[in-house]
Design an enzyme around this catalytic site. Structure first.
Site: not given
Ligand code: NGQ
Ligand code: ZN
Length: 435
Positions: A268, A319
């Site tokens: 990101h 993602d």
């Molecule tokens: C994840 N996903 O770990 O799957 C994360 C969301 C977080 C993205 N950041 C959860 N797209 O970051 O705490």
């Molecule tokens: Zn992620």
């Protein structure tokens, strides 16, 4: 094995009548232009396969299931609660089944490698499986079932927020110490030593989920050449939490505390000030951009033009897998820029340069770097990871080669290469899985 293409995208541009000699190890041993036809004559233009540098395969099981208006403030953090509810239902068999289908869909959509960012280490109640690497193994098995190359990233996840906050009950599945993830990664590396289709990297979930000491132990305990991935600066709330706990925003803190370089992938990196952006660009690290998920979750827009102008490297990831399409990621990457800047042709910087081809080449090379594989370009010594595009029908039919990737990125409504090769083996033939 020899394959012959009428048109192929080589590192310096499109070439005609190209013969690729493939070695028994699945890499390109020789490339000849202006060669006579012979061997496996492919029926379409050849481009490098696209590495997918960021996937949480299991989240595909909730694609479309979190798109209903909630009672209050639908945002990233609310989506995350729905994602946690899904995570609590999956056993290793379910994980493998979902991941196998997701990886097959990735191949069909032009991805030839995937970096799987994995943190469902424990069972749904938070107890370890008899083998700590059980769920990691399920994901590698899924990649093998599908025939995609995988960079498995067992994530260190020890805290609920920056500053060392204890994990919530619904995060207990993810609970790991640096020793746990080093043990998992070490076991996987031993089991897959010499396998060119399996790389095992070092991974911390985010600066929210680890303390500086834990991150230090993880990086110090990992082999010095493996890729290092983490989520960074995706949401402004995360930036503020890290600033409050560590005294600097995530990207600045990482740059100040680590020798961030080409083996790093900051997933990101959406929210950076200009100095962070230019400093990250100079390191040779990859900004791991996931435009469809970043749009779906309301993250923000990455500063693409100045980052590329400063020499920054990028790759793309699917993602959350709400969308599985290399084309859609690239298109959204460019369109997000056009919409916010109210101009056109953002990723290409020099006069006459193709926007689609520039995006594609950046993401292919950067994605390979982030996955720890030598790929992303059709050159001697690189993996034979490649796509044969379908130019029988519009929008690719009749296109001059220089226009092919612009049509592919901006005008296709189904990113479906005709054939896909991974490490010298055909994995998709005529749009179907090839055994
Ligand atoms: C994840 N996903 O770990 O799957 C994360 C969301 C977080 C993205 N950041 C959860 N797209 O970051 O705490
Ligand atoms: Zn992620």
């Amino acid at each position: 094995m020899r394959i012959f293409a009428r048109e192929a995208l080589l590192p310096d541009g499109w070439a005609r009548d190209v013969a690729f000699e493939l070695g028994p190890d699945g890499t390109i041993a020789d490339v000849q232009r202006g060669a006579p036809p012979g061997g496996d004559v492919v029926d379409g233009p050849v481009v490098p396969g696209m590495p997918n540098l960021h996937s949480h395969a299991f989240q595909r099981a909730m694609a479309g299931a979190a798109e209903r208006r909630g009672a209050s403030g639908d945002d990233f953090w609310g989506w995350r609660e729905a994602m946690y509810r899904l995570a609590a239902t999956l056993d290793p068999d379910a994980l493998r089944t979902i991941a196998r289908e997701v990886y097959r869909a990735m191949l069909a959509a032009g991805y030839t490698a995937v970096a799987e960012f994995h943190y469902l280490h424990r069972d749904p109640r938070g107890a370890w499986y008899a083998d700590k690497a059980e769920t990691s193994r399920a994901l590698i098995a899924a990649a093998k079932d599908a025939g995609i190359a995988i960079c498995l990233l067992p994530a260190l996840y020890a805290h609920a927020d920056a500053g060392g906050a204890p994990l919530h009950a619904r995060q207990q599945r993810f609970a790991t110490t640096p020793d746990d993830v080093l043990e998992i990664a070490g076991a996987l590396r031993r089991d897959h030593a010499g396998d060119p289709d399996v790389v095992v990297g070092a991974c911390a979930h985010s600066l929210r989920a680890v303390t500086p000491d834990e991150l230090r132990a993880l990086v110090a305990g990992s082999p010095p050449t493996v890729p290092v991935h983490l989520h960074a600066a995706e949401q402004t709330r995360e930036v503020e939490a890290v600033r409050a706990a560590l005294g600097a925003p995530p990207v600045a803190w990482l740059l100040a505390n680590y020798d961030v370089g080409p083996r790093w992938c900051l997933v990101h990196a959406t929210h950076m000030d200009d100095a962070e952006r230019d400093a990250l660009a100079r390191t040779g690290a990859i900004a791991g951009l996931c435009p469809t998920t970043e749009a779906n979750l309301g993250d923000g827009v990455f500063p693409l033009a100045p980052y590329l102008a400063a020499g920054g490297r990028i790759g793309i990831g699917s993602d959350s897998n709400v969308s599985i399409s290399a084309v859609e990621e690239l298109r959204w990457l460019e369109y997000g820029q056009r919409l916010t800047k109210r101009r056109r042709i953002v990723a290409a910087s020099s006069t006459g340069q193709s926007c689609g081809e520039t995006l594609y080449a950046h993401a292919a090379r950067g994605g390979a770097q982030a996955c720890g594989i030598r790929a992303g370009a059709l050159a001697v010594g690189h993996r034979a990871d490649l796509l044969v595009l379908d130019d029988r029908a519009e929008p690719l039919a009749g296109a001059p080669p220089e226009e092919l990737l612009d049509r592919y990125v901006f005008a296709t409504n189904r990113a479906a290469p005709r054939h896909v090769m991974v490490g010298g083996r055909w994995r998709v033939r005529d749009g179907n899985p090839s055994p």
